[in-house]
Each structure stands twice: as structure tokens, then as C-alpha cells.
Motif scaffolding. Structure first.
Motif: not given
Length: 100
Positions: A34, A39-41, A44, A51, A55
Motif C-alpha cells: 500500500c 494507498s489502499q485504493t 486495489s 478498496p 481493507h
């Protein structure tokens, strides 16, 4: 509300049970992925997951599926490897990596 109650039930049932290393070993490399992608987005989007699924991987004690491990390795340019994401059973999924 239902998810909250399910979480409480899970905590109650698991009270006193230590999580196995295999259940949480993927979290540090996943967090690193990440960070590498921003980022996590971003992760993803790069691996074709939602996303919320990323998580879930970061907060639940389940291993990532093999297909997403490969996608994460590719998305990070090999900086996060399949071996790191599934340290206890990677040989079962990718026996060709044993020689590496």
C-alpha cells in the motif's frame, strides 16, 4: 449493527486464543505494498480488487488468495513477493519458486 454483533461474537469465541503466525504474516508486506503504491485504493485498483477487500486483508486474520498475491507482486514490481504474502504455504501454490 449485524457486523458489529458478529465481531463481538468472534471476539468472545476467540478469547484467549492467540492468532497463528500464518494468520497475520501477510499484513506487514501488504501494508508495504500500500505504501509503495500510495494507498489502499491504489493497490486495489492495481490488483483488480475493491478498496474494501484490501481493507479486509489488512484487518482480518485470513490469508490472501493466490491470484491476488501474484497480482500484488506484479503491481509492486517484485518489491513485495508471493513468498512474503503467503510465507507458510507458498510452496504449495508456486513450487517453481523453490529453486529461486
Amino acid at each position: 449493527m449485524t457486523l458489529f454483533v458478529c465481531g463481538l461474537i468472534k471476539q468472545y469465541l476467540n478469547h484467549g486464543r492467540k492468532m497463528q503466525t500464518s494468520e497475520i504474516a501477510h499484513r506487514a508486506p501488504l501494508r508495504r505494498a500500500c505504501q509503495l503504491l500510495g494507498s489502499q485504493t491504489a493497490l486495489s485498483n492495481a490488483v483488480g480488487a475493491s478498496p474494501m477487500q484490501v481493507h479486509y486483508w489488512l484487518t482480518r486474520d485470513k490469508s490472501l488468495d493466490a491470484a491476488h498475491c501474484v497480482a500484488i507482486e506484479q503491481a509492486t514490481g517484485g518489491q513485495v513477493t508471493r513468498k512474503e504474502l503467503r510465507p507458510l504455504d507458498w510452496q504449495r501454490y508456486w513450487p517453481e519458486l523453490e529453486a529461486v
